[in-house]
Motif scaffolding. Structure first.
Motif, PDB file in Angstrom:
ATOM      1  N   PHE A  30       0.835  -1.206   0.000  1.00 16.31           N
ATOM      2  CA  PHE A  30       0.000   0.000   0.000  1.00 16.31           C
ATOM      3  C   PHE A  30       0.866   1.252   0.000  1.00 16.31           C
ATOM      4  CE2 PHE A  30      -2.033   3.301   2.636  1.00 16.31           C
ATOM      5  CZ  PHE A  30      -3.129   3.594   1.827  1.00 16.31           C
ATOM      6  N   THR A  73      -4.998   2.302  -5.567  1.00 13.80           N
ATOM      7  CA  THR A  73      -5.504   1.749  -4.312  1.00 13.80           C
ATOM      8  C   THR A  73      -6.549   0.671  -4.578  1.00 13.80           C
ATOM      9  OG1 THR A  73      -5.175   3.962  -3.396  1.00 13.80           O
ATOM     10  CG2 THR A  73      -6.372   2.400  -2.038  1.00 13.80           C
ATOM     11  N   ALA A 118      -7.147   2.426   4.656  1.00 15.38           N
ATOM     12  CA  ALA A 118      -6.739   2.960   3.352  1.00 15.38           C
ATOM     13  C   ALA A 118      -7.646   4.112   2.926  1.00 15.38           C
ATOM     14  CB  ALA A 118      -6.765   1.852   2.310  1.00 15.38           C
ATOM     15  N   SER A 122      -6.232   7.764   2.352  1.00 14.57           N
ATOM     16  CA  SER A 122      -6.288   8.239   0.961  1.00 14.57           C
ATOM     17  C   SER A 122      -6.982   9.593   0.845  1.00 14.57           C
ATOM     18  CB  SER A 122      -7.013   7.218   0.087  1.00 14.57           C
ATOM     19  OG  SER A 122      -6.307   6.010   0.064  1.00 14.57           O
TER      20      SER A 122
END
Lengths: 241, 220
Positions: A30, A73, A118, A122
């Motif tokens: 990631f 992603t 995430a 993000s």
């Protein structure tokens, strides 16, 4: 027969903790992908650049965005979902006395945790791009999103990543069942990319145009179905099955 | 080129899969790195804040239909001093058809007139209109100097040479309605009009309105 009845919650928690550490490469991936995506998003504005003039007036518009980060992603969570159920990873479950269902649950919980983290992270990449553009580029930077925008953004990220995590897990489960599914999936991707058999545009438009609430509901329902089907159709009796 | 990127994508995916399948030690290092990464992102918030204009930061507040309506009212009442818009009147006695070259350029300042039968064409352009279009910081945007009509086309000239750079950071990734276009990847929210034209109602115009151009019909 057990001398003491094991608590499901306890096993699940321990499995989660174990997998968080044993699957730390997912986090590494990631970070690497986000780093690459941020670099591309900050340095390359050519896709959205516009310019023109009337002789005495020239202008240039550089557009920056989170497109690259988003697709990177999505790719990351999709692959993580596919690979978390591979045989190599399932073998790590041998350290626990567990059931197939519990393994599924811990995998899903892990994916949810990664998805939420995430999504949260993000959202803030927007500011990094804006800051870098402000520092590195001449001209002005427009827009500074408010808290509501950030909230909506987080939910949007969450909806999409959750869906793709579930889709990845479902695909991963299929792939574990038979090699035929892998071949079929390969043909499916090929037909989309090169033959155009699948009407991609209407499907994509449907996903993009849906409003946030609808998107969330769709994502939750679809993901729940995909996870449930994955659990029901793949329950190996031993970790080496 | 497309094939090259596809090959690159496949190669990248392959290495990603190889890496993800690799069983590593139970290291907590990635989580520490994740914390550092989040910290860097959070630190960038004040930097991004300083990179933008001080006033009216909220995009969702400044760019609404209400503001545009207010702007139109101001224009119609000729209260031009309020927003320092340049004002230019074009005597175009035979205007019947007006079209605008919008294409992909967001700030195309050319006005094309194919036939002339009308009475008057008014052209507004100014900093505030740009602000309403989403550009919050307009320092040197020049005002309209003149409009020349030649061979069926009118070109708006500016009073001084100027170059402008706009960096639009689109997004964040968000869902919205038609007035606030944000979608996957987002784009800067730039509703409404850089150029505003006010023409007599009886004038027949054929217009290609774009995101940055608006035509208003008014009674004489």
């Amino acid at each position: 027969m057990f001398t003491s009845e094991p608590q499901i919650k306890e096993i699940l928690y321990k499995q989660m903790y174990w997998k968080l550490r044993s699957h730390s490469e997912i986090v590494t991936t990631f970070l690497v992908l986000q780093g690459i995506a941020l670099w591309i998003a900050t340095a390359n504005a050519s896709s959205g650049m516009g310019g023109g003039g009337t002789g005495s007036f020239n202008y240039q518009i550089n557009e920056y965005g989170q497109e690259t980060i988003f697709f990177m992603t999505v790719l990351w969570i999709l692959l993580s979902g596919i690979l978390i159920n591979t045989k190599a990873n399932r073998l790590t479950d041998v350290v626990f006395v567990t059931t197939a269902k519990l393994t599924h649950f811990s995998n899903i919980a892990l994916l949810l945790l990664f998805t939420a983290a995430a999504s949260f992270i993000s959202v803030f990449t927007y500011y990094f791009i804006a800051a870098m553009v402000g520092i590195l580029q001449s001209g002005v930077v427009t827009d500074f999103p408010g808290v509501l925008d950030l909230g909506s953004s987080f939910l949007t990220w969450l909806a999409y990543l959750f869906f793709f995590a579930a889709a990845g897990y479902f695909l991963g489960t299929l792939f574990q069942m038979s090699i035929i599914w892998r071949i079929l999936f390969g043909l499916f991707v090929f037909s989309i990319l090169f033959v155009g058999l699948i009407p991609v545009t209407p499907v994509a438009a449907f996903i993009i145009e849906a409003d946030l609430l609808l998107l969330l509901v769709l994502s939750l329902v679809t993901s729940a179905i995909l996870f449930a089907v994955s659990i029901l159709m793949f329950q190996p009796e031993g970790v080496r099955d | 080129m497309g094939f090259f990127f596809f090959a690159l994508f496949i190669l990248g995916t392959y290495f990603l899969v190889k890496f993800l399948k690799k069983r590593v030690s139970h290291s907590l290092l990635p989580y520490y790195l994740l914390g550092i990464y989040l910290f860097v992102l959070l630190v960038s918030i004040p930097i991004a804040y300083l990179s933008t204009e001080d006033e009216e930061r909220s995009t969702s507040e400044i760019q609404t239909d209400e503001h545009v309506t207010e702007l139109k009212t101001m224009l119609q009442s000729n209260d031009l001093s309020e927003f320092q818009a340049a004002y230019e009147t074009v005597q175009a006695e035979d205007v019947t058809s007006v079209s605008f070259a919008v294409e992909t350029d967001l700030l195309d300042l050319q006005v094309f007139i194919s036939e002339h039968t009308g009475e008057e064409l008014q052209v507004f352009n100014g900093p505030l209109l740009l602000q309403y279009a989403g550009f919050e910081k307009i320092e040197y945007f020049p005002t309209v100097d003149s409009v020349n009509i030649d061979n069926g086309s009118a070109v708006i000239s500016l009073n001084e040479p100027s170059s402008q750079y706009f960096n639009i950071v689109g997004g964040p990734v968000i869902h919205g309605n038609e007035n606030s276009f944000h979608s996957i990847g987002g784009r800067a929210f730039m509703s409404n009009h850089v150029i505003y034209l006010q023409v007599p109602e009886e004038t027949e115009i054929e217009v290609q309105e774009g995101q940055f151009i608006n035509i208003e019909y008014v009674d004489n």
